[in-house]
Write a protein that holds these residues in place. Structure first.
Motif, PDB file in Angstrom:
ATOM      1  N   TYR A 129      44.543  81.403   2.446  1.00 54.81           N
ATOM      2  CA  TYR A 129      45.204  82.504   1.751  1.00 54.81           C
ATOM      3  C   TYR A 129      44.234  83.594   1.348  1.00 54.81           C
ATOM      4  CZ  TYR A 129      49.626  80.103   1.391  1.00 54.81           C
ATOM      5  OH  TYR A 129      50.812  79.522   1.690  1.00 54.81           O
ATOM      6  N   VAL A 130      43.018  83.189   1.042  1.00 52.96           N
ATOM      7  CA  VAL A 130      42.033  84.148   0.543  1.00 52.96           C
ATOM      8  C   VAL A 130      40.827  84.102   1.469  1.00 52.96           C
ATOM      9  CG1 VAL A 130      40.874  84.962  -1.536  1.00 52.96           C
ATOM     10  CG2 VAL A 130      42.837  83.455  -1.738  1.00 52.96           C
ATOM     11  N   ASP A 157      65.265  80.845   6.769  1.00 54.07           N
ATOM     12  CA  ASP A 157      63.865  80.640   7.140  1.00 54.07           C
ATOM     13  C   ASP A 157      63.642  79.361   7.940  1.00 54.07           C
ATOM     14  OD1 ASP A 157      64.480  79.058   4.994  1.00 54.07           O
ATOM     15  OD2 ASP A 157      62.738  79.617   3.773  1.00 54.07           O
ATOM     16  N   ALA A 160      57.753  93.395  -5.840  1.00 56.56           N
ATOM     17  CA  ALA A 160      58.817  92.502  -6.303  1.00 56.56           C
ATOM     18  C   ALA A 160      59.196  92.767  -7.749  1.00 56.56           C
ATOM     19  CB  ALA A 160      58.396  91.039  -6.118  1.00 56.56           C
ATOM     20  N   TYR A 205      63.660  89.878   1.313  1.00 59.30           N
ATOM     21  CA  TYR A 205      62.505  88.992   1.249  1.00 59.30           C
ATOM     22  C   TYR A 205      61.688  88.897   2.524  1.00 59.30           C
ATOM     23  CZ  TYR A 205      66.182  85.929   3.063  1.00 59.30           C
ATOM     24  OH  TYR A 205      67.208  85.418   3.785  1.00 59.30           O
ATOM     25  N   LYS A 242      67.406  82.281  -1.664  1.00 60.30           N
ATOM     26  CA  LYS A 242      66.428  83.350  -1.859  1.00 60.30           C
ATOM     27  C   LYS A 242      65.638  83.120  -3.146  1.00 60.30           C
ATOM     28  CE  LYS A 242      69.533  86.715   0.179  1.00 60.30           C
ATOM     29  NZ  LYS A 242      70.379  87.835  -0.137  1.00 60.30           N
ATOM     30  N   ASP A 287      54.160  92.126 -10.127  1.00 60.75           N
ATOM     31  CA  ASP A 287      54.101  91.444  -8.844  1.00 60.75           C
ATOM     32  C   ASP A 287      54.450  92.472  -7.767  1.00 60.75           C
ATOM     33  OD1 ASP A 287      53.765  89.343  -7.166  1.00 60.75           O
ATOM     34  OD2 ASP A 287      55.610  88.304  -7.709  1.00 60.75           O
ATOM     35  N   TYR A 291      58.676  85.490   5.824  1.00 55.74           N
ATOM     36  CA  TYR A 291      59.670  85.327   4.762  1.00 55.74           C
ATOM     37  C   TYR A 291      59.123  85.550   3.361  1.00 55.74           C
ATOM     38  CZ  TYR A 291      62.892  83.596   8.275  1.00 55.74           C
ATOM     39  OH  TYR A 291      63.719  83.495   9.354  1.00 55.74           O
ATOM     40  N   TRP A 292      57.819  85.698   3.230  1.00 55.73           N
ATOM     41  CA  TRP A 292      57.243  85.995   1.933  1.00 55.73           C
ATOM     42  C   TRP A 292      56.684  87.405   1.973  1.00 55.73           C
ATOM     43  CZ3 TRP A 292      53.754  81.089   0.972  1.00 55.73           C
ATOM     44  CH2 TRP A 292      54.570  79.941   1.058  1.00 55.73           C
ATOM     45  N   ILE A 293      56.396  87.945   0.814  1.00 58.06           N
ATOM     46  CA  ILE A 293      55.827  89.288   0.785  1.00 58.06           C
ATOM     47  C   ILE A 293      54.303  89.252   0.756  1.00 58.06           C
ATOM     48  CG2 ILE A 293      57.779  90.547  -0.191  1.00 58.06           C
ATOM     49  CD1 ILE A 293      56.445  90.084  -2.941  1.00 58.06           C
ATOM     50  N   ARG A 303      62.396  90.516  -4.104  1.00 60.99           N
ATOM     51  CA  ARG A 303      63.120  89.362  -4.631  1.00 60.99           C
ATOM     52  C   ARG A 303      64.445  89.174  -3.904  1.00 60.99           C
ATOM     53  NH1 ARG A 303      61.594  88.402 -10.897  1.00 60.99           N
ATOM     54  NH2 ARG A 303      59.502  89.217 -10.721  1.00 60.99           N
ATOM     55  N   THR A 304      65.001  90.260  -3.385  1.00 56.33           N
ATOM     56  CA  THR A 304      66.220  90.150  -2.603  1.00 56.33           C
ATOM     57  C   THR A 304      65.942  90.410  -1.124  1.00 56.33           C
ATOM     58  OG1 THR A 304      67.500  90.953  -4.482  1.00 56.33           O
ATOM     59  CG2 THR A 304      68.568  91.034  -2.339  1.00 56.33           C
ATOM     60  N   TYR A 348      59.339  74.974   5.000  1.00 50.47           N
ATOM     61  CA  TYR A 348      57.946  75.082   4.603  1.00 50.47           C
ATOM     62  C   TYR A 348      57.392  73.692   4.348  1.00 50.47           C
ATOM     63  CZ  TYR A 348      53.715  76.546   2.243  1.00 50.47           C
ATOM     64  OH  TYR A 348      52.407  76.731   1.905  1.00 50.47           O
ATOM     65  N   TRP A 375      48.462  87.147  -7.306  1.00 50.34           N
ATOM     66  CA  TRP A 375      48.953  86.309  -8.412  1.00 50.34           C
ATOM     67  C   TRP A 375      48.477  86.837  -9.754  1.00 50.34           C
ATOM     68  CZ3 TRP A 375      46.520  83.883  -4.183  1.00 50.34           C
ATOM     69  CH2 TRP A 375      45.144  83.750  -4.299  1.00 50.34           C
ATOM     70  N   ILE A 408      57.231  81.100  -4.180  1.00 48.28           N
ATOM     71  CA  ILE A 408      56.110  82.026  -4.001  1.00 48.28           C
ATOM     72  C   ILE A 408      55.411  82.237  -5.331  1.00 48.28           C
ATOM     73  CG2 ILE A 408      55.468  84.369  -3.385  1.00 48.28           C
ATOM     74  CD1 ILE A 408      57.998  84.400  -1.626  1.00 48.28           C
ATOM     75  N   ARG A 446      63.132  80.471  -2.865  1.00 47.69           N
ATOM     76  CA  ARG A 446      61.958  80.904  -2.121  1.00 47.69           C
ATOM     77  C   ARG A 446      61.067  81.748  -3.023  1.00 47.69           C
ATOM     78  NH1 ARG A 446      64.462  83.196   1.437  1.00 47.69           N
ATOM     79  NH2 ARG A 446      64.453  81.579   2.983  1.00 47.69           N
ATOM     80  N   ARG A 447      61.707  82.642  -3.750  1.00 44.64           N
ATOM     81  CA  ARG A 447      60.973  83.507  -4.662  1.00 44.64           C
ATOM     82  C   ARG A 447      60.189  82.678  -5.659  1.00 44.64           C
ATOM     83  NH1 ARG A 447      57.989  86.909  -5.859  1.00 44.64           N
ATOM     84  NH2 ARG A 447      58.121  86.455  -8.051  1.00 44.64           N
ATOM     85  N   PHE A 460      68.246  85.265   8.831  1.00 41.01           N
ATOM     86  CA  PHE A 460      68.281  85.126   7.371  1.00 41.01           C
ATOM     87  C   PHE A 460      67.627  83.810   6.941  1.00 41.01           C
ATOM     88  CE2 PHE A 460      71.785  88.338   7.043  1.00 41.01           C
ATOM     89  CZ  PHE A 460      71.208  89.100   6.045  1.00 41.01           C
TER      90      PHE A 460
END
Lengths: 754, 495
Positions: free
Chosen positions: A677-678, A251, A616, A313, B2, A613, A273-275, A310-311, A259, A605, B9, B5-6, A249
């Motif tokens: 990232y890109v 990170d 999310a 994750y 959470k 998004d 941990y990110w989408i 969002r939940t 991070y 973005w 992002i 973190r959101r 759970f």
């Protein structure tokens, strides 16, 4: 009829040329020709030489076509009007028609349509009985005063001429410019439509993430129906799932630091941990996947069976959820219900994983009923609400029923027992979001009796208390059996067909479908023709091949849907050959070879800025609610919930960068930024439209090219004129092409998919 | 964790995109659109400005832990009654943690506010002190109702109940529409604007309603659509910047012209027309917002803090915008605490702290602008939550319920007291009896503590609307069910 004629002409044309291609072309044209459903536009019949609708009061109507209008038009009156140039199918009755009325004060009403009858002695003329009342009454009720109501009839997304419904004097001149209708016809006339495959482009907008030439060629080969069937067997996904490992759970534990520690730790955060990666995967699937229809269906299912990053994750958690959507997209809704119920992602998102006999949690059962299956109110099979004697909607269930259903969903939890062979994918130190939930502590399941839905013919209206729950084996068996019985009890609820039908039509075709369309789709869901309920393939075919979906142009002012942001962007990009970026803010402008010339799908973005998004949604009610009403109208328009001053500008700006600008720049790996990232960027290819602008300096070829590919031939003359003026400059052809493309892509006309 | 973190992002994504967009905008020479127009400083400030700020606590705030009895009076639910319903599972707030308030309308008995509404180190003093200063009030046991109900009439007349009790989407809509009788696409904020905009803002340069939380039902009227903008992380003069209307060379100018003119054609499609209308509104608002002055109060860097900061910037610009009446809508989500409600980082304490800090900063900023008595903040929320906890221990939460407590804050609020309707049982109380299965519990499954509200959201809304400027004659059209209740003025606003 018209199509077969053109098919013959085409065939003759071919024969004069290369014989080798003859059979192939005949086959392909034949396939498409059989399937083109153009529906005619209804004609509302007027009094001779007058803009007054021919109308009589229902109670005074002797049958047949009256010679003059005698209706006394009052609030609540039942009026018969007469319609021609239609050809209803068997079973297509009053609920296939809508009558819209506008009052002199500008208010719009949707009159109640009660009956449709064919006039036995007058070929091609139908009597439509309507009530001068608005079913939902958002604008109050029509009170026909001076000037009466301007009414029109819509059918299958096409609309009639407008006439005045009044028992008073006709205003002269008519304030709305209404004119007498043409003479009645015996056979429906379909106006000459388009030779550019307008309906195929419309179909691609509905069934895929955007039209392009390759797909269009495939559709010409197969026809729409066979293309759908071909898609049912396409391998998926085209872009492999990322399959990152499950992590704890926390990170900072899972990545060995917070991070910002160092690039490798940061990459771990991004991957696990990110989408980020799921968004990238989803957009690349949309842009490049061969499994387009499955992707669209899966995306629609995501927006019904909502789980949000969002939940939930972790990438791997959302991936497992996505795989359930993908796997069941062409399966049976009942299987999806079970898989999703036991999905650990859903269990986490809606708290079922924490619901026990001792401390039950209503969240999942409530949303299962309200949002995923039967909805709040009893529905007719055409999706309209059943009403009680006081004209109130009838609730599908009450709180007491929720309490009963809640018991069934107690005791389940994540498969976190290493000793249990069902938990094969358990990862040490991490919660198990891959294997379905199990009864880890069987004693936490409620073993008392439950009273479920009791509609006519309902299976398992009650579930008896467990008689033999003296050991865990029996408790587990009882809980599993109860779950299956309960899901059957929900699955056979008569609301399920129209509920799912309405949502699928909204996601694929039009926001506010006619009840008749909903009922045809619901019927296919209820029985696929082989006695099977819940067959997704039958559902999808019914949605996409319906006459209300098909046809190259729809004229009903209420027809269509706003392209949701993901569709909006991918539709544009796919139409013009989306590819990797060609510019960078610093450094090289050639994307790395690993990009293979393709976009990396990283523009999430702008998705968020536009209100969607990806993966999310803000709540379990999705990015936008299915019952949102377009401001200032009484039309359902779910996607309008995301449309506001802010997102309007975001859309405009996003489109500007892809059209006037160079798209999303690419970002090179450097020593300080080893994980860009890109990495590939995104741009579109304007060579095709630049060539059009170059070949024809009037701009007409360019505008017609855009009209065909983006608006399937429906661009109005007024719109063409505005664009022509804006490109009538001595500038390079590419600049003209970009300017015109931007103007079309950013227009309201294109934002609405019709 | 959470949520952080959101946020990270989201914000990092936004930051990147803004940077990329701005860079490209310069590349195209498009930045001149952002050149600032001079502030219109010659006009006198509106003489009679008033604003309502609606704060939607979405998900259903647990009012039972917002206002807690802190006394041992045996004639009225006391701390022991509260504790016995919640302590065993770990959901009761310890008595010594409660922030003390007295309630004049209940014989000056001691009550307590949630400890998160107080002073925060590194932040501000919170809203708790404003109770004693008479600026903060609570409207208690309020909920969606079509008519007054007793437990008996509730049980005997299902059709008298609000439609779909305990369902989020429906209850949060009824809070915003004040139409608990049937679904309605018009919000009460929108209806107030429909009624009052022309008379109060005849030359307003922006719509009467501004939403920082998207186009939610509350903000939609028959003729009103809101201005929807981002929070204060975007400067006010950049919330509506389109890079396509910029340059003076003829080719670019032709693009700008065509973009506008394309919105004037093909309006026969109602969907196209609606899309164009929203963009038209955005364009004119963009012009009006091309400059702004920064606020002076320190706003917390939180979701709600940044939303209210943006509201404060708009209010500071009211003279230039030619508006005399404004309605604002902001939203704080996360209150659907089925679990982890007591979690200090993400649960109700964190949310209420965020609420309190942001409301206080906004209140102070209104003071700095000299209009504390012209601006009223108030809360809505889907519903209250079950008195009986869901789960236990560190994961404890609560489920959907009904009657709930609302907060109202501002210089025109007659604060330091509770408002609402007396219970009909002669107890002399405005608050529900905190007994599971007791006289105010309409739960069907054996007493989980779902309180029957005694005050309707219509009464609450009408009281605010009256202060805003609605006349008695306006009330029936705006609040069709209001006439079913004995009072349309709960008395918490100075006239």
């Amino acid at each position: 009829m018209e199509q077969s004629v053109s098919g013959v002409v085409f065939g003759l044309f071919c024969r004069k040329y290369i014989a080798v291609f003859l059979s192939l072309l005949l086959t392909s044209v034949g396939a498409a020709a059989q399937e083109e459903f153009e529906s005619p536009e209804p004609v509302l019949i007027s009094e001779a030489g007058s803009a007054r609708a021919l109308a009589v009061n229902a109670e005074n109507w002797p049958g047949g076509l009256p010679t003059s209008s005698t209706a006394s038009v009052q609030a609540g009156s039942r009026i018969v009007v007469f319609v021609t140039n239609i050809g209803p199918m068997d079973g297509e009755g009053a609920n296939a028609f809508r009558v819209f009325a506008s009052a002199p004060d500008g208010k719009q009403y949707r009159l109640i349509v009660e009956d449709l009858q064919r006039l036995p002695k007058r070929v091609g003329i139908y009597a439509l009985t309507l009530r001068v009342a608005d079913a939902n009454g958002y604008n109050g009720q029509p009170a026909p005063a001076k000037g009466g109501l301007a009414i029109r009839v819509s059918w299958r997304g096409n609309t009639s001429n407008r006439l005045r419904l009044t028992s008073g004097r006709l205003p002269v001149p008519d304030p709305d410019g209404l004119v007498p209708s043409p003479a009645p016809v015996r056979q429906p006339v379909i106006a000459q439509r388009f030779t550019t495959g307008g309906d195929r482009i419309r179909f691609m907008e509905q069934a895929t993430f955007g039209s392009n030439s390759a797909l269009d060629f495939r559709l010409r080969q197969l026809g729409l129906k066979r293309w759908i069937e071909d898609q049912f067997f396409k391998a998926y996904p085209t872009i492999p799932y990322s399959n990152f490992a499950q992590k704890p759970f926390d990170d900072t534990v899972g990545c060995g630091g917070p991070y910002g520690t160092n690039p490798d730790v940061d990459l771990c955060h991004r991957n696990h941990y990110w989408i980020y990666d799921n968004q990238k995967w989803m957009i690349r699937e949309a842009l490049y996947g061969d499994d387009q229809l499955r992707r669209r269906v899966s995306w629609a299912l995501h927006q019904i069976w909502v789980v949000s990053a969002r939940t939930v994750y972790q990438n791997r958690w959302m991936q497992e959820y996505t795989e359930i959507l993908d796997r069941n997209a062409f399966g049976n809704y009942r299987d999806l219900m079970r898989e999703m119920t036991l999905s650990p992602a859903m269990g986490e998102y809606l708290d079922m994983v924490r619901s026990t006999r001792q401390n039950p949690n209503e969240n999942y059962p409530r949303e299962l009923l309200q949002l995923f299956t039967v909805g709040l109110y009893m529905l007719n099979q055409d999706g309209t609400y059943q009403l009680d004697g006081q004209n109130n909607r009838i609730p599908t269930y009450d709180q007491a029923k929720i309490d009963q259903f809640t018991k069934v969903f107690t005791g389940w939890s994540q498969c976190s027992s290493a000793a249990n062979p069902a938990c094969a994918n358990i990862a040490v130190g991490a919660p198990n979001f891959i294997d379905p939930m199990i009864l880890l502590t069987p004693g936490n399941h409620d073993q008392t009796a439950k009273t479920l839905f009791n509609y006519a013919g309902a299976p398992n209206q009650t579930i008896a208390a467990c008689a033999n729950c003296t050991n865990d084996t029996n408790r587990i068996a009882y809980a599993n059996d109860s779950l299956n019985r309960t899901l059957d009890n929900i699955f056979y609820h008569p609301n399920l067909g129209p509920f799912v039908a309405q949502r699928f039509i909204q996601h694929f075709v039009t926001s506010d479908p006619s009840p008749a369309y909903v009922s045809r789709v619901a019927a296919a869901f209820n029985d696929n023709g082989a006695g099977v309920r819940g067959d997704m393939k039958a559902l999808i075919k019914a949605v996409l091949l319906d006459p209300e979906a098909r046809g190259s142009r729809k004229t009903d002012p209420t027809y269509g849907k706003m392209r949701e942001p993901l569709q909006y962007v991918t539709n544009l990009l796919r139409t013009y050959n989306v590819r990797a970026g060609t510019h960078s803010s610093s450094g090289p402008t050639t994307p790395p070879a690993s990009c293979q010339g393709q976009s990396d799908g990283i523009f999430h973005w702008i998705m968020g800025d536009m209100g969607q998004d990806v993966w999310a949604p803000p709540t379990v009610f999705n990015y936008y609610p299915p019952d949102y009403v377009v401001p200032g109208t009484d039309i359902l328009g779910p996607e309008f919930a995301m449309q506001n001053t802010g997102s309007s500008f975001s859309k405009n700006n996003s489109i500007l960068y892809f059209t006037m600008g160079q798209g999303m720049w690419l970002e090179s790996a450097t020593a300080s930024n080893p994980y860009p990232y890109v990495p590939c960027g995104t741009s579109l290819d304007i060579s095709e439209i630049t060539a059009l602008a170059s070949a024809d300096t009037t701009g007409n070829a360019l505008i017609e090219g855009l009209n065909t590919k983006m608006m399937h031939g429906t661009m109005s003359d007024a719109m063409k004129t505005k664009i022509r003026t804006a490109i009538n400059f001595s500038v390079p052809a590419a600049d003209k092409a970009r300017q015109a493309l931007f103007l079309v892509a950013s227009s309201s006309q294109y934002q609405i998919q019709r | 964790m959470k949520d952080n973190r959101r946020d990270f992002i989201r914000k990092s994504g936004c930051a990147l995109s803004m940077m990329a967009l701005a860079t490209q905008a310069r590349h195209f020479g498009l930045m001149s659109a952002m050149a600032q127009a001079p502030e219109n400083s010659s006009a006198a400030p509106p003489s009679d400005y008033r604003a309502l700020v609606c704060i939607l606590l979405s998900g259903g705030n647990d009012g039972n832990n917002l206002i807690v009895p802190n006394h041992s009076d045996a004639t009225i639910s006391n701390y022991a009654a509260y504790s016995s319903a919640r302590a065993a599972q770990g959901l009761a707030i310890a008595q010594n943690q409660l922030l003390p308030i007295t309630v004049p309308r209940l014989s000056n008995l001691a009550y307590g506010l949630n400890p998160s509404l107080g002073n925060v180190s590194g932040g501000n003093a919170g809203i708790h002190p404003l109770w004693a200063q008479g600026r903060l009030a609570a409207v208690v046991n309020t909920g969606n109702l079509t008519r007054p109900l007793s437990k008996t009439t509730y049980q005997q007349n299902p059709s008298w109940r609000p439609y779909q009790l305990f369902s989020h989407s429906d209850q949060v809509q009824q809070q915003q529409s004040s139409r608990a009788d049937s679904p309605n696409p018009i919000g009460w904020g929108g209806r107030i604007a429909d009624r009052t905009n022309a008379a109060n803002n005849p030359t307003g340069r922006v719509p009467m309603i501004t939403s920082i939380g998207g186009t939610q039902l509350f903000t939609l009227g028959q003729s009103t659509t809101p201005l929807a903008i981002n929070d204060a992380s975007t400067p006010l003069n950049e919330v509506l910047v389109t890079y396509s209307t910029c340059c003076t060379d003829p080719f670019s100018a032709a693009r700008t012209t065509a973009l506008a003119e394309l919105r004037t054609v093909d309006l026969d499609s109602e969907l196209v027309r609606a899309t164009s209308h929203i963009m038209d509104q955005a364009q004119s608002a963009s012009t009006a917002l091309s400059s702004f002055q920064e606020v002076t109060a320190v706003f917390p860097n939180t979701d709600l803090g940044q939303q209210l900061k943006q509201v404060a910037r708009m209010i500071k610009k009211r003279t230039d915008l030619n508006v005399n009446r404004q309605v604002f809508f902001v939203e704080l989500g996360g209150f659907d605490t089925h679990q982890n409600q007591t979690n200090a980082q993400a649960g109700q304490p964190a949310l209420l702290s965020q609420l309190s800090q942001a409301m206080r900063a906004f209140y102070d900023e209104m003071g700095a602008q000299g209009i504390q008595d012209k601006v009223t903040q108030f809360t809505l929320s889907d519903f209250g939550r079950t008195m009986n906890p869901a789960g236990s221990g560190s994961g404890v939460g609560s489920d959907h319920a009904w009657g709930n407590h609302m907060l109202v804050l501002g210089g025109s609020v007659i604060g330091g007291n509770i408002y609402g309707s007396l219970r009909t049982d002669g107890s002399g109380n405005y608050l529900p009896t905190l007994t599971l299965g007791g006289p105010d519990d309409v739960d069907t499954s054996g007493g989980r503590g779902r309180w029957l509200p005694t005050t309707s959201v219509d009464q609450y809304a009408a009281t605010l609307g009256r202060w805003f400027g609605l006349a008695d004659a306006d009330m029936p059209a705006i609040f069709p069910n209001l006439a079913n209740f004995s009072s349309s003025n709960l008395g918490f606003m100075t006239p």
